[in-house]
Design an enzyme around this catalytic site. Structure first.
Site, PDB file in Angstrom:
ATOM      1  CB  SER A   7      -0.980   0.151   1.559  1.00 12.24           C
ATOM      2  OG  SER A   7      -1.687  -1.131   1.462  1.00 12.24           O
ATOM      3  CG  HIS A  50      -3.090  -2.284  -3.440  1.00 12.19           C
ATOM      4  ND1 HIS A  50      -1.909  -2.942  -3.329  1.00 12.19           N
ATOM      5  CD2 HIS A  50      -3.329  -1.666  -2.270  1.00 12.19           C
ATOM      6  CE1 HIS A  50      -1.774  -3.254  -1.706  1.00 12.19           C
ATOM      7  NE2 HIS A  50      -2.727  -2.397  -1.280  1.00 12.19           N
ATOM      8  CG  HIS A  98      -4.875  -7.311   0.195  1.00  7.60           C
ATOM      9  ND1 HIS A  98      -4.958  -6.583  -0.767  1.00  7.60           N
ATOM     10  CD2 HIS A  98      -3.778  -6.885   1.061  1.00  7.60           C
ATOM     11  CE1 HIS A  98      -3.870  -5.633  -0.755  1.00  7.60           C
ATOM     12  NE2 HIS A  98      -3.088  -6.000   0.442  1.00  7.60           N
ATOM     13  CE1 TYR A 123      -8.646  -5.696   1.442  1.00  7.66           C
ATOM     14  CE2 TYR A 123      -6.843  -6.603   3.060  1.00  7.66           C
ATOM     15  CZ  TYR A 123      -7.470  -5.677   1.931  1.00  7.66           C
ATOM     16  OH  TYR A 123      -6.630  -4.676   1.469  1.00  7.66           O
ATOM     17  CD  GLU A 124      -8.052  -6.931  -3.057  1.00  5.94           C
ATOM     18  OE1 GLU A 124      -8.498  -6.642  -4.318  1.00  5.94           O
ATOM     19  OE2 GLU A 124      -6.790  -7.088  -2.667  1.00  5.94           O
ATOM     20  CB  ALA A 132       1.341  -0.342   4.962  1.00  8.66           C
ATOM     21  CG  MET A 148      -4.824  -6.651   7.076  1.00  9.96           C
ATOM     22  SD  MET A 148      -6.450  -5.610   6.544  1.00  9.96           S
ATOM     23  CE  MET A 148      -6.655  -4.564   8.177  1.00  9.96           C
ATOM     24  CB  SER A 149      -0.446  -8.077   2.443  1.00 13.98           C
ATOM     25  OG  SER A 149       0.665  -7.564   2.881  1.00 13.98           O
ATOM     26  CG  ASN A 168      -1.261   2.010  11.583  1.00 12.91           C
ATOM     27  OD1 ASN A 168      -1.147   1.493  10.438  1.00 12.91           O
ATOM     28  ND2 ASN A 168      -1.846   1.405  12.510  1.00 12.91           N
ATOM     29  CG  HIS A 201      -6.908   2.361   3.250  1.00  7.02           C
ATOM     30  ND1 HIS A 201      -5.891   1.325   3.137  1.00  7.02           N
ATOM     31  CD2 HIS A 201      -6.921   2.515   1.483  1.00  7.02           C
ATOM     32  CE1 HIS A 201      -5.453   1.084   2.016  1.00  7.02           C
ATOM     33  NE2 HIS A 201      -5.971   1.873   1.383  1.00  7.02           N
TER      34      HIS A 201
HETATM   35  N1  HPA Z   1      -3.449  -3.355  11.165  1.00 10.55           N
HETATM   36  C1  HPA Z   1      -3.819  -4.210  10.223  1.00 10.55           C
HETATM   37  N2  HPA Z   1      -3.112  -3.949   8.859  1.00 10.55           N
HETATM   38  C2  HPA Z   1      -2.488  -2.918   8.859  1.00 10.55           C
HETATM   39  C3  HPA Z   1      -2.498  -1.666   9.958  1.00 10.55           C
HETATM   40  C4  HPA Z   1      -3.130  -2.376  11.099  1.00 10.55           C
HETATM   41  O1  HPA Z   1      -3.024  -1.338  12.249  1.00 10.55           O
HETATM   42  N3  HPA Z   1      -1.657  -0.657   9.306  1.00 10.55           N
HETATM   43  C5  HPA Z   1      -1.498  -0.929   8.067  1.00 10.55           C
HETATM   44  N4  HPA Z   1      -2.090  -2.312   7.508  1.00 10.55           N
END
Ligand code: HPA
Length: 284
Positions: free
Chosen positions: A33, A64, A86, A88-89, A116, A217-218, A241, A255
């Protein structure tokens, strides 16, 4: 479409890419990302929108873009995937990881994966880079392993070893490059969750307790598939973050913020990836 990705589907995608480029890449690069700008520095690339490649899982997520950029970077022939897909898609794990299978079919022997993440380790700051030492593949441990289904013995064994999923020599080189450039690099365990909802405080506490330093998530499914085929992997996570169970009051997550904070790490990420590519021979 059959239940699982077939050898023919992988071959069709690889054949299509081979016909569309003069390059014969030996390194694959997956950009997470907000990290697309790395591919913009490739000279005279061949560009293939992933939507044109047969059987390719097309990414639907903002940030993406969904294309392959193939060319030379720091003396290496690279194939860069901008915009991964991903779980989740809605794609199955084996479809999500088809790009890795295709890279293997194209003869790629080293893969650099980026993503990320949220920082679980209280010492981490947004904008940090973390070299991934190991991962926790929670969906995989619970049954959604990308290797579930028929095994192609010509690619790898039914029960592949995972004792060193992230190549020690590549990690050492990344640290060397970081040190010499004055970039502080973290190292740690990437906790893979399926998403797309961010984690609850109880979930974050659980991930910390399990040994996670960053959550995202990847990546983990891709790495399992790469290691199954004997491909070397370097993983780099940009901490976008903080993902702490007890955040300061009023702190929420979206996001757009994740993309924006991730940008802070991009110049450092580019320096490290370019340095690793330049000196890749040192790890062979
Ligand atoms: N959690 C899950 N996936 C993420 C996060 C998060 O805080 N930040 C970027 N991808």
């Amino acid at each position: 479409m059959s239940q699982f990705v077939t050898t023919n589907e992988i071959k069709a995608a690889a054949d299509y890419i081979r016909e569309r480029t003069k390059y014969r890449p030996s390194v694959g690069l997956i950009l997470g990302s907000g990290l697309n700008s790395l591919a913009d520095t490739i000279d005279t690339p061949d560009i293939i929108p992933t939507g044109e490649i047969p059987n390719w899982p097309v990414s639907t997520v903002p940030g993406h873009v969904g294309r392959l950029v193939i060319g030379e970077l720091e003396g290496q022939s690279v194939l860069v995937l901008q915009g991964r897909t991903h779980f989740y898609e809605g794609y199955s794990m084996d479809r999500v990881t088809l790009p890795i299978r295709v890279m293997v079919a194209l003869g790629i022997q080293t893969i650099i994966v980026t993503n990320a993440s949220g920082g679980l380790n209280p010492a981490f700051q947004p904008g940090d880079l973390m070299i991934i030492r190991d991962h926790l593949n929670f969906p995989g441990m619970a049954g959604n392993n990308p290797l579930r289904g028929p095994n192609d013995e010509s690619i790898g064994p039914r029960f592949p070893d995972m004792t060193a999923p992230y190549d020690p020599a590549l990690r050492a080189l990344a640290h060397k490059v970081g040190d010499e450039a004055g970039i502080q690099l973290r190292e740690g365990v990437y906790a893979y969750v399926a998403g797309p909802s961010f984690e609850t405080p109880a979930e974050l506490r659980f991930l910390q307790f399990a040994g996670g330093d960053a959550v995202g998530m990847s990546t983990a499914p891709e790495v399992v598939v790469a290691r199954h085929a004997g491909v070397r992997v370097l993983g780099i996570s940009t901490v976008a973050n903080l993902a702490l169970p007890d955040p300061p009051p009023g702190l929420t997550l979206n996001h757009e913020e994740v993309l924006e904070m991730g940008q802070r790490a991009v110049p450092h990420l580019i320096t490290v990836v370019r340095g690793v590519l330049r000196r890749l021979d040192e790890t062979l």
